[in-house]
Enzyme design. Structure first.
Site, short mmCIF file in Angstrom:
data_model
loop_
_atom_site.label_atom_id
_atom_site.label_comp_id
_atom_site.label_asym_id
_atom_site.label_seq_id
_atom_site.Cartn_x
_atom_site.Cartn_y
_atom_site.Cartn_z
N GLU A 15 -7.93 -4.12 -3.82
CA GLU A 15 -6.77 -3.21 -3.97
C GLU A 15 -6.45 -2.99 -5.43
O GLU A 15 -7.05 -3.58 -6.32
CB GLU A 15 -5.54 -3.85 -3.30
CG GLU A 15 -5.20 -3.27 -1.94
CD GLU A 15 -4.52 -1.90 -2.04
OE1 GLU A 15 -4.34 -1.39 -3.16
OE2 GLU A 15 -4.20 -1.33 -0.99
N ARG A 97 6.85 -9.17 1.57
CA ARG A 97 6.12 -9.41 0.33
C ARG A 97 5.95 -8.09 -0.41
O ARG A 97 6.10 -7.01 0.17
CB ARG A 97 4.74 -10.01 0.62
CG ARG A 97 3.76 -9.07 1.34
CD ARG A 97 2.34 -9.62 1.22
NE ARG A 97 1.34 -8.91 2.01
CZ ARG A 97 0.69 -7.83 1.59
NH1 ARG A 97 0.97 -7.26 0.42
NH2 ARG A 97 -0.23 -7.27 2.36
N ASN A 99 3.86 -5.12 -1.94
CA ASN A 99 2.58 -4.49 -1.65
C ASN A 99 2.19 -3.69 -2.89
O ASN A 99 2.19 -4.25 -3.98
CB ASN A 99 2.72 -3.65 -0.36
CG ASN A 99 1.38 -3.24 0.19
OD1 ASN A 99 0.42 -3.99 0.06
ND2 ASN A 99 1.30 -2.09 0.80
N ASN A 151 3.54 1.83 -0.31
CA ASN A 151 2.14 1.89 -0.71
C ASN A 151 1.92 2.85 -1.88
O ASN A 151 2.67 2.75 -2.85
CB ASN A 151 1.28 2.21 0.53
CG ASN A 151 0.26 1.11 0.78
OD1 ASN A 151 -0.28 0.55 -0.16
ND2 ASN A 151 0.03 0.80 2.03
N ASP A 201 -3.12 4.92 2.22
CA ASP A 201 -2.88 3.66 1.52
C ASP A 201 -2.58 3.95 0.04
O ASP A 201 -1.55 4.55 -0.26
CB ASP A 201 -4.11 2.75 1.74
CG ASP A 201 -3.85 1.31 1.37
OD1 ASP A 201 -2.93 1.04 0.59
OD2 ASP A 201 -4.60 0.43 1.84
CA CA Z 1 -2.08 -0.52 -0.75
#
Ligand code: CA
Length: 292
Positions: A15, A97, A99, A151, A201
């Protein structure tokens, strides 16, 4: 536009790619592996291992990184010292949490949160998360509430528009943005992503103002026009779960793409979890540094 595998990192959830223009190095993370990697174009030359889920890590002007962990914003370095907490915008929340996160054009760090039930598969994800901004004085401002899974983020070149992906809403939202006041307003949906394309995402923006959206479950990155929501291009990758992308290279004319191996048939996609590169035919925005 054939993707080239550049780092065979086998990440569980690769990521957060960040390109460092000064050193021409690429940083990326493994969320569940709790690791930040620094890749120098040939090999991984440094890692930081965290003791909590790592949502993002972005560069600091003064060296090291700002990381978004389960319990807030942290500063961390590659020297083996432990990460130190800077601010916790959701104190006492154990089911959430950080991201995705990114530095804005003014040098502030933005980070979105999500419930950990989306990692574990147990429990229902509601709109209990938010998007926060850490400024250079280390104060945190809440930019958006009612978020399900914070995101991808991007700012237009003139910084008057902010684009945001709340993954579980299956779209990209556009906001008017006041960089000086650091204020969002007038949110609306600008791109809808049909479920069969995957779920949106990470995201970045190119110099033509078009959005490159990583499609988890969709084996692809899509290039979208935010003014009318159309899909302009779709680039396929040999991984089911494509997670994020950023521009890099000397001329910012390369796109670096992270992927996950989580939930993937590795017989079919042996390079899932790796970092890929394409020449997208356009240039894009740099990764900014945190000024604090
Ligand atoms: Ca992501």
């Amino acid at each position: 536009m054939k993707p080239e595998l550049v780092v065979s990192s086998g990440c569980t959830i690769g990521e957060g790619p960040v390109w460092d223009e000064r050193t021409e190095k690429l940083y990326f993370i493994d969320i569940l592996g709790r690791k930040l990697f620094c890749w120098n174009g040939r090999e991984i030359e440094g890692t930081i291992t965290f003791d909590q889920s790592l949502g993002f890590a972005v560069l600091r002007e003064s060296g090291g990184v700002v990381a978004g962990l389960q319990t807030g914003f942290y500063f961390a370095d590659f020297d083996g010292s432990s990460a130190r907490q800077v601010a916790d915008p959701e104190p006492g929340r154990e089911d959430g949490r950080f991201n995705d996160g990114k530095v804005d054009p003014a040098g502030r760090v933005w980070g979105g949160t999500m419930p950990v039930c989306l990692d574990t598969g147990y429990g229902e994800a509601g709109p209990d998360s938010a998007l926060y901004c850490l400024d250079e004085t280390l104060k945190v401002k809440t930019m958006l509430t009612g978020v399900i899974q914070g995101n991808g983020m991007a700012w237009s070149a003139d910084a008057k528009k902010f684009y945001f992906i709340d993954t579980q809403r299956f779209c990209v939202q556009e906001f008017d943005y006041d960089l000086g006041e650091n204020q969002l307003s007038n949110g609306r949906v600008c791109v809808e992503i049909p479920r069969e394309m995957g779920i949106p995402d990470g995201m970045t923006i190119d110099d033509e103002g078009m959005l490159w959206v990583a499609l988890w479950g969709g084996s692809a990155v899509g290039r979208y026009n935010p003014t009318d929501g159309t899909l302009l291009e779709r680039v396929e990758f040999p991984a089911m779960n494509v997670t994020s992308c950023c521009f890099g290279g000397k001329k910012l004319d390369e796109l670096y793409i992270t992927t996950a191996s989580l939930g993937t048939d590795l017989g079919r996609y042996p390079h899932a979890g790796g970092v890929f590169r394409i020449k997208p035919g356009v240039t894009g925005c740099p990764s900014y540094r945190f000024k604090g």
